[in-house]
Design a protein around this motif. Sequence first.
Motif, PDB file in Angstrom:
ATOM      1  N   ASP A  43     -29.901  20.607 -39.726  1.00  8.04           N
ATOM      2  CA  ASP A  43     -29.605  21.110 -38.385  1.00  8.04           C
ATOM      3  C   ASP A  43     -28.359  21.999 -38.429  1.00  8.04           C
ATOM      4  N   ASP A  45     -26.381  23.322 -35.997  1.00  5.12           N
ATOM      5  CA  ASP A  45     -25.251  22.942 -35.149  1.00  5.12           C
ATOM      6  C   ASP A  45     -24.529  21.728 -35.718  1.00  5.12           C
ATOM      7  N   TYR A  48     -22.537  22.708 -38.820  1.00  6.83           N
ATOM      8  CA  TYR A  48     -21.299  23.423 -38.481  1.00  6.83           C
ATOM      9  C   TYR A  48     -20.225  22.463 -37.988  1.00  6.83           C
ATOM     10  N   LYS A 112     -18.579  28.246 -26.474  1.00  6.88           N
ATOM     11  CA  LYS A 112     -18.710  27.395 -27.663  1.00  6.88           C
ATOM     12  C   LYS A 112     -19.558  28.137 -28.698  1.00  6.88           C
ATOM     13  N   VAL A 113     -19.623  27.579 -29.879  1.00  8.21           N
ATOM     14  CA  VAL A 113     -20.418  28.200 -30.935  1.00  8.21           C
ATOM     15  C   VAL A 113     -21.886  28.245 -30.506  1.00  8.21           C
ATOM     16  N   GLY A 114     -22.502  29.403 -30.672  1.00  3.38           N
ATOM     17  CA  GLY A 114     -23.886  29.602 -30.261  1.00  3.38           C
ATOM     18  C   GLY A 114     -24.035  30.340 -28.957  1.00  3.38           C
ATOM     19  N   ASP A 115     -22.960  30.442 -28.157  1.00  2.00           N
ATOM     20  CA  ASP A 115     -23.032  31.162 -26.888  1.00  2.00           C
ATOM     21  C   ASP A 115     -23.047  32.666 -27.131  1.00  2.00           C
ATOM     22  N   ARG A 116     -23.671  33.375 -26.217  1.00  5.66           N
ATOM     23  CA  ARG A 116     -23.628  34.847 -26.219  1.00  5.66           C
ATOM     24  C   ARG A 116     -22.564  35.284 -25.228  1.00  5.66           C
ATOM     25  N   ASP A 125     -23.038  37.016 -30.394  1.00  8.00           N
ATOM     26  CA  ASP A 125     -23.190  35.559 -30.432  1.00  8.00           C
ATOM     27  C   ASP A 125     -22.029  34.946 -31.205  1.00  8.00           C
ATOM     28  N   ILE A 127     -20.345  32.738 -33.681  1.00  9.48           N
ATOM     29  CA  ILE A 127     -20.787  32.019 -34.886  1.00  9.48           C
ATOM     30  C   ILE A 127     -19.670  31.164 -35.474  1.00  9.48           C
ATOM     31  N   SER A 169     -24.470  32.435 -21.673  1.00  9.94           N
ATOM     32  CA  SER A 169     -25.221  31.197 -21.929  1.00  9.94           C
ATOM     33  C   SER A 169     -24.384  29.966 -21.621  1.00  9.94           C
ATOM     34  N   LYS A 253     -31.536  35.602 -24.042  1.00 12.64           N
ATOM     35  CA  LYS A 253     -31.865  36.099 -25.380  1.00 12.64           C
ATOM     36  C   LYS A 253     -33.289  36.638 -25.474  1.00 12.64           C
TER      37      LYS A 253
END
Length: 307
Positions: A43, A45, A48, A112-116, A125, A127, A169, A253
């Motif tokens: 996974d 997320d 990370y 947060k990580v993963g947001d655009r 995005d 990362i 997002s 997205k």
Amino acid sequence: MTQLWQFVQEPAIRSLMVILVVIVVVVVLVRGLRRSVRKRVSDGDLRYRASKLIAALGYAVVVVAVVMEFGGKFSGLAIALGAASAGVAFALQEVIASFAGWLAISFGGFYKVGDRVQLGGIKGDVIDIGLIRTTLMEIGGWVDGDQYNGRVVRIGNSFVFKEPVFNYSGEFPFVWDEIKVPVRYGCDRGSRNASYESAAREVVGDNIAEVQEKWDALVRTFRIEQARIEPLVTIVANDNWIEFTLRYTVDHKARRITKDRLFWHILDAFDASGGAIEVASATVQLASASSVRVNIEPPISTRSAGE
């Protein structure tokens, strides 16, 4: 050899050697654990977050070791550190502001990580979120649509205090989008309106319930009014054509692929009409002037005397 032994036995030197050994051991362990996590955790997320947690624990172990070794020896450095603090703060003001930005991002929920997001005019995005910089995979630029262009951008965290932070997002991971289709005068406006709404429901209809749920949660959290979630078609008549505008909600997205599917449905409906409905386009009509004959006689002075 005796002098070297006496040098090593100095309390400060011995403490430094202990700290260096701790740092080496921590670095080896952190790298090994992070490598193991990358191999064993599928996974993205979770991988990370685990990697970040291991690194944070490594930093904590080093800090604890330094405090335990030098905790009782800092008093002699208090005056020197106090005198140097002003200069250090001035020289590292951007670093300090970026660290404060990291605290705001971590506990303020900016992203947060993963947001655009869009930071400092850069859209992409997230990362990675570091202590000093946020790393983005950029979208747009010379690439049309919300697609990756391949550039990795690092932006100082201090930007959260200086410029607006656009999060696509966050609490509401959907956006409103629209397409405009010009149609020639004489078409059946009612059937066109219904066909556009039908196309939108077929393409984005499955998301309407989820969008409504997210928007209701946003209304309960913030002071904001209800908005229309279902597709809406409006028209504007101008000198050239009737312009139909289809407004709809879509995942942030999936804007480009959704617009592509909608246009395919609309063009298929145009083809099915057998030419009764056509897309309008700007035309220019050139009018030709009638021919004119001009008879030019020579001036009087050039005529012969006998005339």
